[in-house]
Design a protein around this motif. Structure first.
Motif, PDB file in Angstrom:
ATOM      1  N   VAL A 114      17.387 -12.797 -18.699  1.00  0.00           N
ATOM      2  CA  VAL A 114      16.015 -13.202 -18.969  1.00  0.00           C
ATOM      3  C   VAL A 114      15.718 -12.818 -20.414  1.00  0.00           C
ATOM      4  CG1 VAL A 114      13.586 -12.927 -18.358  1.00  0.00           C
ATOM      5  CG2 VAL A 114      15.340 -12.836 -16.571  1.00  0.00           C
ATOM      6  N   LYS A 115      15.222 -13.759 -21.205  1.00  0.00           N
ATOM      7  CA  LYS A 115      14.934 -13.505 -22.614  1.00  0.00           C
ATOM      8  C   LYS A 115      13.422 -13.384 -22.817  1.00  0.00           C
ATOM      9  CE  LYS A 115      19.045 -15.980 -24.218  1.00  0.00           C
ATOM     10  NZ  LYS A 115      19.571 -17.047 -25.113  1.00  0.00           N
ATOM     11  N   VAL A 116      13.037 -12.395 -23.628  1.00  0.00           N
ATOM     12  CA  VAL A 116      11.618 -12.113 -23.840  1.00  0.00           C
ATOM     13  C   VAL A 116      11.311 -12.098 -25.336  1.00  0.00           C
ATOM     14  CG1 VAL A 116       9.724 -10.513 -23.378  1.00  0.00           C
ATOM     15  CG2 VAL A 116      11.614 -10.714 -21.736  1.00  0.00           C
ATOM     16  N   TRP A 117      10.237 -12.819 -25.711  1.00  0.00           N
ATOM     17  CA  TRP A 117       9.792 -12.883 -27.108  1.00  0.00           C
ATOM     18  C   TRP A 117       8.375 -12.323 -27.220  1.00  0.00           C
ATOM     19  CZ3 TRP A 117      12.546 -16.644 -24.679  1.00  0.00           C
ATOM     20  CH2 TRP A 117      13.722 -17.108 -25.286  1.00  0.00           C
ATOM     21  N   GLU A 118       8.063 -11.749 -28.372  1.00  0.00           N
ATOM     22  CA  GLU A 118       6.695 -11.331 -28.661  1.00  0.00           C
ATOM     23  C   GLU A 118       6.041 -12.374 -29.553  1.00  0.00           C
ATOM     24  OE1 GLU A 118       4.032  -7.614 -30.423  1.00  0.00           O
ATOM     25  OE2 GLU A 118       6.221  -7.589 -30.684  1.00  0.00           O
ATOM     26  N   ILE A 119       4.817 -12.780 -29.195  1.00  0.00           N
ATOM     27  CA  ILE A 119       4.048 -13.731 -30.001  1.00  0.00           C
ATOM     28  C   ILE A 119       3.104 -12.902 -30.876  1.00  0.00           C
ATOM     29  CG2 ILE A 119       2.671 -15.829 -29.950  1.00  0.00           C
ATOM     30  CD1 ILE A 119       5.386 -15.999 -28.441  1.00  0.00           C
ATOM     31  N   CYS A 120       3.349 -12.881 -32.164  1.00  0.00           N
ATOM     32  CA  CYS A 120       2.648 -11.958 -33.066  1.00  0.00           C
ATOM     33  C   CYS A 120       1.496 -12.644 -33.799  1.00  0.00           C
ATOM     34  CB  CYS A 120       3.627 -11.388 -34.090  1.00  0.00           C
ATOM     35  SG  CYS A 120       5.041 -10.530 -33.349  1.00  0.00           S
ATOM     36  N   PHE A 121       0.356 -11.948 -33.816  1.00  0.00           N
ATOM     37  CA  PHE A 121      -0.832 -12.414 -34.528  1.00  0.00           C
ATOM     38  C   PHE A 121      -1.298 -11.327 -35.492  1.00  0.00           C
ATOM     39  CE2 PHE A 121      -0.703 -15.120 -30.876  1.00  0.00           C
ATOM     40  CZ  PHE A 121      -1.290 -16.323 -31.276  1.00  0.00           C
ATOM     41  N   GLY A 122      -1.950 -11.746 -36.577  1.00  0.00           N
ATOM     42  CA  GLY A 122      -2.492 -10.795 -37.537  1.00  0.00           C
ATOM     43  C   GLY A 122      -3.778 -10.161 -37.035  1.00  0.00           C
ATOM     44  N   LYS A 123      -4.294  -9.195 -37.797  1.00  0.00           N
ATOM     45  CA  LYS A 123      -5.525  -8.506 -37.407  1.00  0.00           C
ATOM     46  C   LYS A 123      -6.715  -9.458 -37.346  1.00  0.00           C
ATOM     47  CE  LYS A 123      -4.138  -3.970 -39.144  1.00  0.00           C
ATOM     48  NZ  LYS A 123      -4.445  -2.859 -40.105  1.00  0.00           N
ATOM     49  N   GLY A 124      -6.677 -10.496 -38.148  1.00  0.00           N
ATOM     50  CA  GLY A 124      -7.764 -11.470 -38.150  1.00  0.00           C
ATOM     51  C   GLY A 124      -7.628 -12.528 -37.077  1.00  0.00           C
ATOM     52  N   GLY A 125      -6.574 -12.417 -36.249  1.00  0.00           N
ATOM     53  CA  GLY A 125      -6.368 -13.378 -35.174  1.00  0.00           C
ATOM     54  C   GLY A 125      -5.525 -14.570 -35.552  1.00  0.00           C
ATOM     55  N   ASP A 126      -5.005 -14.592 -36.784  1.00  0.00           N
ATOM     56  CA  ASP A 126      -4.182 -15.714 -37.235  1.00  0.00           C
ATOM     57  C   ASP A 126      -2.741 -15.534 -36.759  1.00  0.00           C
ATOM     58  OD1 ASP A 126      -4.356 -13.478 -39.051  1.00  0.00           O
ATOM     59  OD2 ASP A 126      -2.936 -14.553 -40.330  1.00  0.00           O
ATOM     60  N   PHE A 127      -2.115 -16.639 -36.362  1.00  0.00           N
ATOM     61  CA  PHE A 127      -0.734 -16.596 -35.872  1.00  0.00           C
ATOM     62  C   PHE A 127       0.220 -16.221 -37.000  1.00  0.00           C
ATOM     63  CE2 PHE A 127       3.333 -18.895 -35.479  1.00  0.00           C
ATOM     64  CZ  PHE A 127       3.835 -18.250 -34.355  1.00  0.00           C
ATOM     65  N   ARG A 128       1.178 -15.332 -36.692  1.00  0.00           N
ATOM     66  CA  ARG A 128       2.157 -14.913 -37.686  1.00  0.00           C
ATOM     67  C   ARG A 128       3.560 -15.424 -37.377  1.00  0.00           C
ATOM     68  NH1 ARG A 128       1.024  -8.742 -37.843  1.00  0.00           N
ATOM     69  NH2 ARG A 128       3.282  -8.783 -37.611  1.00  0.00           N
ATOM     70  N   GLU A 129       4.113 -14.985 -36.224  1.00  0.00           N
ATOM     71  CA  GLU A 129       5.504 -15.352 -35.937  1.00  0.00           C
ATOM     72  C   GLU A 129       5.844 -15.078 -34.478  1.00  0.00           C
ATOM     73  OE1 GLU A 129       8.252 -12.814 -37.978  1.00  0.00           O
ATOM     74  OE2 GLU A 129       7.010 -11.027 -37.679  1.00  0.00           O
ATOM     75  N   VAL A 130       7.006 -15.576 -34.093  1.00  0.00           N
ATOM     76  CA  VAL A 130       7.596 -15.273 -32.784  1.00  0.00           C
ATOM     77  C   VAL A 130       8.857 -14.469 -33.039  1.00  0.00           C
ATOM     78  CG1 VAL A 130       8.639 -16.224 -30.698  1.00  0.00           C
ATOM     79  CG2 VAL A 130       6.712 -17.403 -31.748  1.00  0.00           C
ATOM     80  N   VAL A 131       8.946 -13.286 -32.427  1.00  0.00           N
ATOM     81  CA  VAL A 131      10.132 -12.442 -32.621  1.00  0.00           C
ATOM     82  C   VAL A 131      10.747 -12.087 -31.276  1.00  0.00           C
ATOM     83  CG1 VAL A 131       9.298 -11.459 -34.792  1.00  0.00           C
ATOM     84  CG2 VAL A 131       8.739 -10.319 -32.647  1.00  0.00           C
ATOM     85  N   ARG A 132      12.062 -11.960 -31.254  1.00  0.00           N
ATOM     86  CA  ARG A 132      12.775 -11.584 -30.034  1.00  0.00           C
ATOM     87  C   ARG A 132      12.454 -10.134 -29.696  1.00  0.00           C
ATOM     88  NH1 ARG A 132      17.389 -14.198 -28.406  1.00  0.00           N
ATOM     89  NH2 ARG A 132      18.188 -13.444 -26.425  1.00  0.00           N
TER      90      ARG A 132
END
Length: 441
Positions: A249-267
């Motif tokens: 099973v693979k899990v990714w973190e969906i990362c957002f900035g402090k202002g709520g803006d999307f940043r990246e997807v990281v493993r």
């Protein structure tokens, strides 16, 4: 001369009379034959018509006789059977406030049920119509005021807003535009993050799309699992996980900035340990536990409360043999105490800590189970398959909670703590006794 002419005329008249008589006789014969033939045709037609009528009547009677009877099911832990859909139910979802259960079916409706009615004799529901299509998936928004659906024919996401009218009833309004079509394969699952920051959709190829709430794709994930069999967002709203042909099973973190803006997807991390492809997985309510069920005939319980940013891997807590098949689903109670696994039309419930098989329900639905999940309080386990939704008391959850409190009572040194635990054990035992004594619906 006159005599000869008269004789000739007499002969001519006689011949004419004979000819007329012959003609009349022949015509009478023709009419008689035509009448007999017509009568024969009429008789044959009547016979055919009668035969067809009899055949149609027999077919109608046979059709009425062969009409499939509604699937019946009973079990000591069955709390309710929710019946309202006229088509097979394909998906279920509980609202985060615990008040509602949403269900969608191929009857072009989404129905909203009140969880407080589960133990009543009557189960009322509100109906949202899906115009010119039907939903195969449904998910509540974090504020429980909207839900999203996946449209079978439109191959896209449609959002519905729920508003209360002045009379207290609920109305449903679809968003002006559906999300654009982005997937190339059949959709497995959709979800909305509890943070409200993104929507996920996953397909049977290797694609997972991350959307903003307006229908723009923020990122696309290639799972590299040959095929996906399941995908979901974690209850905390931080992670997206998937499983498929590969034994992990693979899990990714969906990362957002402090202002709520999307940043990246990281493993983030992987669950590794199965020896064959994984059918499905589930999270506990705090996302600190995960359970997976595999083609290798086992389910595994994992501790995912790890520092994955420091390369720490999840801990395997338990491996338990179970019956599973293509399409098997797994659910983990919110407190992580109970594991439920579907296998075709059957459901099994296990104690998560010991791995002990607690309950088996066979033939729950007339077709393969399409969804399986616990309510947010862990009181009920619900599943769908045919036109009915089955609601079960989570008796194994009560037993596990009582056992945990009894273990805590043995170790408790504070008198106030002991009294509090004894009271909680008494209340839990009373609730369990009431569940076991209640007649099944």
């Amino acid at each position: 001369m006159e005599i000869a002419a008269l004789a000739a005329l007499t002969l001519l008249l006689g011949a004419l009379v004979i000819l007329v008589a012959l003609a009349v006789g022949r015509r009478k014969e023709e009419i008689r034959e035509e009448t007999e033939q017509a009568a024969e045709f009429t008789a044959e037609a009547s016979a055919v018509k009668g035969s067809q009528s009899k055949k149609q009547k027999q077919e109608k009677q046979r059709g009425r006789k062969d009409k499939p009877t509604q699937h019946t099911f009973s079990h000591p832990l069955l709390a309710a059977s929710l019946k309202g859909h006229s088509g097979n139910v394909t998906c279920l979802d509980f609202s985060s406030n615990g008040k509602y259960l949403a269900s969608c079916a191929d009857d072009r409706t989404v129905r909203i049920w009140s969880t407080k009615d589960f133990l009543d004799r009557e189960h009322k529901c509100l109906r949202a119509n899906v115009e010119l299509d039907h939903a195969t998936l449904v998910r509540f928004s974090p504020d429980s005021r909207a839900f999203i659906t996946w449209l079978a024919n439109g191959d896209c996401i449609r959002i519905f807003k729920m508003t209360k009218k002045d009379d207290g009833s609920m109305s449903f309004k679809a968003a002006p535009e559906d999300f654009p079509q982005k997937h190339k394969a059949t959709i497995l699952n959709i979800g909305i993050a509890e943070t409200g920051k993104f929507i996920m959709s996953a397909s049977t190829d290797t694609c997972i799309n991350i959307w903003d709430l307006k229908g723009e794709v923020l990122a696309s994930i290639n799972t590299n699992q040959i095929t996906n069999s399941y995908a979901a967002i974690s209850p905390c709203g931080r992670f997206v996980a998937s499983c498929g042909f590969t034994p992990d099973v693979k899990v990714w973190e969906i990362c957002f900035g402090k202002g709520g803006d999307f940043r990246e997807v990281v493993r983030a991390f992987d669950l590794k340990g199965h020896s064959a492809g994984v059918h499905a997985f589930a999270f506990s309510n705090d996302s600190r536990r995960m359970v997976s069920v595999s083609k290798d005939g086992t389910w595994k319980l994992w501790n995912t409360d790890v520092e994955y940013k420091k390369q720490q891997d999840p801990y395997l807590l338990k491996t338990v043999p179970c019956s599973s098949s293509e399409g098997s689903l797994v659910a983990l109670s919110p407190d992580g105490r109970v594991v439920a696994v579907s296998d075709g039309c059957n459901v099994a419930m296990y104690d998560a800590a010991s791995g002990k098989l607690e309950e088996e329900m066979h033939g729950v639905h007339s077709v393969e189970i399409t969804d399986l999940r616990f309510d947010i309080n862990g009181r009920f386990l619900v599943c769908s398959g045919d036109k009915a939704i089955r609601v079960f008391h989570n008796a194994p959850g009560y037993r596990a909670a009582i056992k945990d409190m009894q273990d805590m009572l043995k170790k408790a040194q504070n008198e106030a703590m002991k009294q509090r635990l004894q009271q909680q054990i008494k209340e839990a035992q009373s609730a369990l006794d009431a569940v076991l004594a209640a007649p099944s619906n």
